[in-house]
Write an enzyme that holds these catalytic residues in place. Structure first.
Site, short mmCIF file in Angstrom:
data_model
loop_
_atom_site.label_atom_id
_atom_site.label_comp_id
_atom_site.label_asym_id
_atom_site.label_seq_id
_atom_site.Cartn_x
_atom_site.Cartn_y
_atom_site.Cartn_z
N HIS A 1 -4.65 -8.12 8.19
CA HIS A 1 -5.10 -8.21 6.44
C HIS A 1 -3.74 -9.50 6.41
O HIS A 1 -3.46 -9.72 4.97
CB HIS A 1 -4.96 -6.42 5.98
CG HIS A 1 -3.90 -6.40 5.62
ND1 HIS A 1 -3.01 -5.90 6.52
CD2 HIS A 1 -2.33 -6.16 4.56
CE1 HIS A 1 -1.80 -5.16 6.12
NE2 HIS A 1 -1.79 -5.46 5.44
N ASP B 1 -6.03 -4.80 12.81
CA ASP B 1 -5.65 -5.31 11.90
C ASP B 1 -4.76 -5.85 12.66
O ASP B 1 -3.47 -5.98 12.78
CB ASP B 1 -4.89 -4.28 11.41
CG ASP B 1 -4.45 -5.13 9.95
OD1 ASP B 1 -4.78 -6.07 9.40
OD2 ASP B 1 -3.78 -4.55 8.95
N GLY C 1 4.14 -4.97 1.32
CA GLY C 1 5.25 -5.59 2.32
C GLY C 1 5.94 -5.58 3.28
O GLY C 1 6.80 -7.31 4.06
N SER D 1 3.49 -5.16 6.09
CA SER D 1 3.17 -4.69 6.87
C SER D 1 2.74 -6.39 7.82
O SER D 1 3.28 -7.38 7.83
CB SER D 1 0.92 -5.53 5.86
OG SER D 1 0.98 -4.62 4.81
N GLY D 2 2.72 -6.31 8.88
CA GLY D 2 2.46 -7.21 9.56
C GLY D 2 3.82 -7.63 10.50
O GLY D 2 3.90 -7.63 12.20
N1 ARG Z 1 -0.45 -2.89 3.88
C1 ARG Z 1 0.93 -2.98 3.20
C2 ARG Z 1 1.38 -4.24 3.37
O1 ARG Z 1 0.61 -5.14 3.42
C3 ARG Z 1 1.84 -1.70 4.19
C4 ARG Z 1 1.41 -0.51 4.42
C5 ARG Z 1 1.82 0.84 4.66
N2 ARG Z 1 2.16 2.03 4.18
C6 ARG Z 1 2.57 2.95 4.62
N3 ARG Z 1 2.14 4.05 4.02
N4 ARG Z 1 3.37 2.41 5.78
O2 ARG Z 1 1.96 -4.23 3.25
#
Ligand code: ARG
Length: 624
Positions: free
Chosen positions: A426, A474, A570, A572-573
């Protein structure tokens, strides 16, 4: 997570970089603390943290109150056998039936897994004071908030004894007091002398300032409150970095200037200090400190030797962040059996091979071996990552296609090969220009350790899928742009993480890192942070009150079911790394979660072990 959440997540990620760029740095010369708040007796009395608890100081050992950690361990209990031994602190495990066990704990440890040691700093033990841990019996000490008096910090006495140092005069002011300082001295207790200043990044600062820029009083480095919130900075840094049983500002971890921890309500926070930069970096006369008065808030245990304000910077045996020395190329040992999977090496066949090749320095010959410069200081739920600790961490940055706009951080990523970065599916923004920054810790500084490389191709998993409830498969690979056949160059600050070769046990402690949102800043952190999370069993995480049936085997949960420490927008990945065969393996990629740090809503990570073939096929197809 529903789609709305995912969009929110991406939206927040979009805001992160620019907003954080404003931070700090400007603080250097603001030494004298204008408009700062002064801590009043009234505030101390109102502070729930300093509530007097009847009988709290009496008993020695206690574990009567329900301990959160215990509760989490119980919740996360993977399968209850004795192998591996679930008992901590040398507890002996006895199997009980098929799925249960009992730990026989050596004294003084208690709890289901012998995880609880004696709790010296019980709530209320130090009345209106801070409880700090010491290495000699009774293993704690109360540092009273002035004008509360030792030993229990419950009795109030204004100006008697005089809390003002260096000849300062104590003036009563209703229920409060003020110190009238002799010329040149400042600080709430006149404890900061005229020559109290720092040079460079303040690594050598040994002065007496113990307040943050905004006037918050610093916590003792051995404060129970810091320890309770994570690490043990005192033990990890030792005195060579200037930390000790005091609350003076220091810079033990390569930050820009001296800083300290402080308490904000029930949360641990940190900030830069109200310190002055030295005008002349040499020939500084140490601050005059009356030895017995050196410690402003601890009349019972004052350091016996005056600390000079500025000590010459120790001759660096190690490089500092600003003067990086790059590590020698690692010897090219053949990988031994059981070594975690090394991402396949690009075939070293440059088209113009010289006739008599000198042995090329072998790049990225080993993976998962960080070379940290220093130990770690903990902030919020996360740690400030010292240089070289997470050298595979990538900041993935984007800008509108073919524009001149500055790139902004959008996601994390993980270097697995010189030209390959793993990230979340994503995070791919095909309509944007993308670049990665490797080897950096700060998003708003250009660091000499950093390498910026364009992304040439984004390969998102063919079955990547978002539903209102979750994100599936993902994962994405970023192929970096090579210059002379090389993309990332291996240094002490840029290294690859290994790919895992097997599943790891539930309950295992792993590490997450990123610049994502923190409890303190929804726009993310300017400095790379890391935190420890536990692998949570699929079964547990699929319970209806957690994530129910949306989880599948392309993902797993990690975190703390009681809430608190978590990855966030932030991040993510970015990596969730664990130890496997003496190396750090990239076991998960930050993917999604229901908000951040909430009870029973741990972070969900892409299960990298599921994609080993996919990763190999993509990276090999490209290099053949
Ligand atoms: N989707 C989020 C991003 O794009 C990451 C979220 C992770 N959330 C969590 N509760 N660990 O950065």
């Amino acid at each position: 997570m529903n789609l709305k959440l995912l969009f929110f997540c991406l939206f927040l990620a979009a805001l992160i970089a620019p907003a954080e760029l404003k931070r700090k740095k400007h603080k250097h010369h603001e030494g004298q603390g204008h408009g700062k708040k002064k801590e009043k007796v009234e505030d101390i009395l109102k502070d729930l943290f300093f509530e007097i608890v009847e009988g709290a100081g009496d008993d020695d050992d206690d574990d009567d109150d329900h301990n959160n950690a215990d509760w989490v361990l119980e919740l996360q209990e993977p399968d209850g056998q004795c192998d591996p031994n679930p008992c901590l602190n040398d507890g002996v495990c006895e199997p009980k039936g098929k799925r249960k066990f009992k730990c026989d704990c050596p004294k003084p440890f208690k709890g289901r897994k012998c995880q609880r040691g004696p709790k010296r700093c019980k709530r209320g033990r130090c009345g209106r004071g801070e409880c700090v841990l010491t290495s000699t019996p009774p293993f704690y000490e109360c540092k009273c908030k002035e004008p509360f008096q030792p030993p229990r910090c419950t009795r109030l006495s204004l100006c008697e004894p005089n809390p003002c140092r260096n000849g300062g005069q104590c003036i009563k002011d209703g229920t409060d007091f003020d110190c009238l300082c002799p010329t040149g001295f400042r600080g709430r207790f006149c404890h900061v002398g005229p020559n109290d200043c720092y040079v460079g990044d303040g690594e050598s600062y040994r002065g007496n300032v113990s307040e943050t820029d905004d006037g918050n009083e610093c916590l003792y480095w051995n404060s129970h409150f810091i320890l309770e919130n994570g690490a043990d900075p005192f033990n990890s840094f030792e005195d060579s970095d200037g930390l000790g049983p005091h609350n003076f500002c220091r810079n033990p971890d390569g930050d820009e200037m001296p800083w300290c921890f402080f308490r904000r309500g029930r949360r641990l926070s940190w900030d830069y200090c109200d310190v002055t930069e030295c005008l002349q970096p040499t020939g500084v006369v140490p601050t005059e400190i009356v030895p017995t008065d050196a410690n402003p808030t601890a009349p019972t245990s004052r350091p016996t030797t005056p600390e000079p304000t500025v000590t010459p910077k120790p001759t660096a045996s190690e490089p500092t962040a600003s003067e990086p020395t790059f590590s020698k190329p690692t010897a090219s040992e053949p990988s031994t059996a059981g070594t975690p999977t090394q991402a396949p090496q690009p075939s070293p066949t440059p088209t113009d091979v010289p006739p008599t090749p000198t042995v090329p320095p072998q790049q990225f010959a080993t993976c998962g071996q960080p070379q940290p410069k220093k130990n770690v200081a903990r902030i919020f739920g996360g740690l400030k990552v010292p240089p070289g600790t997470a050298p595979w961490q990538v900041s993935l940055q984007v800008r509108p296609k073919n524009s001149n706009q500055p790139f902004r951080h959008t996601c994390g990523g993980v270097l697995i090969e010189s030209c390959w970065v793993l990230t979340a599916g994503h995070c791919s923004e095909q309509m944007k220009d993308m670049q990665v920054v490797l080897g950096g810790l700060s998003l708003d500084l250009e660091e000499p350790t950093e390498q910026v490389i364009q992304v040439e191709e984004v390969i998102v998993h063919e079955n990547y899928r978002e539903t209102p409830a979750a994100v599936y498969n993902d994962i994405a690979l970023l192929r970096l742009k090579a210059t002379d056949g090389v993309c990332a160059k291996e240094t002490q600050f840029v290294k690859t993480a290994c790919l895992p070769d097997a599943q790891l046990p539930d309950g295992m402690d792993c590490t997450i890192s990123g610049w994502g949102a923190t409890e303190d800043s929804q726009y993310g952190s300017n400095h790379l942070l890391e935190a420890n999370v536990m692998l949570i069993s699929q079964e547990k995480c699929s319970e209806p009150n957690i994530y129910g049936r949306v989880l599948d085997n392309t993902m797993f949960c990690a975190g703390h079911l009681m809430g608190g420490v978590d990855s966030c927008q932030g991040d993510s990945g970015g990596p969730l790394t664990c130890d496997q065969n003496n190396a750090k393996v990239i076991y998960g990629l930050v993917s999604w979660g229901d908000k951040c740090g909430r009870k029973n809503k741990p972070g969900v990570y892409t299960r990298v072990t599921n994609y080993l073939d996919w990763i190999n096929s993509k990276t090999q197809a490209a290099s053949s």
